[in-house]
Design an enzyme around this catalytic site. Sequence first.
Site, short mmCIF file in Angstrom:
data_model
loop_
_atom_site.label_atom_id
_atom_site.label_comp_id
_atom_site.label_asym_id
_atom_site.label_seq_id
_atom_site.Cartn_x
_atom_site.Cartn_y
_atom_site.Cartn_z
N ASP A 105 -1.74 -9.53 -41.63
CA ASP A 105 -2.31 -9.85 -40.32
C ASP A 105 -1.21 -10.29 -39.37
O ASP A 105 -0.14 -10.75 -39.81
CB ASP A 105 -3.32 -11.01 -40.46
CG ASP A 105 -4.50 -10.63 -41.33
OD1 ASP A 105 -4.77 -9.43 -41.48
OD2 ASP A 105 -5.13 -11.56 -41.87
N1 URA Z 1 -5.24 -11.67 -46.65
C1 URA Z 1 -5.43 -12.02 -45.37
O1 URA Z 1 -6.46 -12.60 -45.04
N2 URA Z 1 -4.48 -11.72 -44.48
C2 URA Z 1 -3.34 -11.08 -44.79
O2 URA Z 1 -2.49 -10.85 -43.93
C3 URA Z 1 -3.15 -10.73 -46.13
C4 URA Z 1 -4.11 -11.03 -47.05
#
Ligand code: URA
Length: 237
Positions: A105
């Site tokens: 993310d």
């Molecule tokens: N899980 C998440 O919620 N975000 C990420 O970036 C990776 C795994």
Amino acid sequence: MKRERLDKVLANTGLGTRKEVKQLVKQALVTVNGTVATDPGMHVIPEQDEIEVDGHPLDYRRWIYVMMNKPPGVISATEDSRHRTVVDLLPLEWADRVHPVGRLDIDTEGLLLLTNDGQLSHNLLSPKKKVDKEYFARIEGQVRPEHVGHFADGITLDDGYTTKPAQLEILSSGEVSEAKVTITEGKFHQVKRMFAALGLEVVYLKRIRMGPLLLDDSLVPGEYRELTDDELASLKG
Ligand code: URA
């Protein structure tokens, strides 16, 4: 092996922009298999053809493997209309050639592998291979021992999907808790949604491991380095 335009190959090795490397060809400084190249658009097989620039053999590396400590605020993609991407942080000769292996993310930090090795990328992301990904998470709210069992049993997310068994290791528990989470899947926002299903909010997330590959602690967010031979061997295992 792929045939590619000579000017692209030259630019990809960091000799300059496409425009600049075309000038090298115009100045008759580039030879391909001993013959002076006259057309920057001619096709070459960089692994096979002997390319020289001003008498020096071209240092062309077919495969690139880069470990990055992804900083927050950049997108793990090769292009985006609004935000900077992880490849924008790389030197041009790599940026044009690699793609990130999976996604983090925008606000997630940590281990991101970038490569042009599609086979390795596929193997690491294939659900069948169950490559585990380990995260450090800071969570608003109290993570309690019973949550460990929920992670192990699988958690039903907001869309009805039940996650595969995952590992939760509680590092500290309080108003704000810290934990390590290991998952073998890569569903959208998975770690955040797993905690959300238990009424908890992830406020900081950092990936620290992917299969055998550990994030190099000496990389500050935004820094990157090539994988060592040992790291690569362990990934290809
Ligand atoms: N899980 C998440 O919620 N975000 C990420 O970036 C990776 C795994």
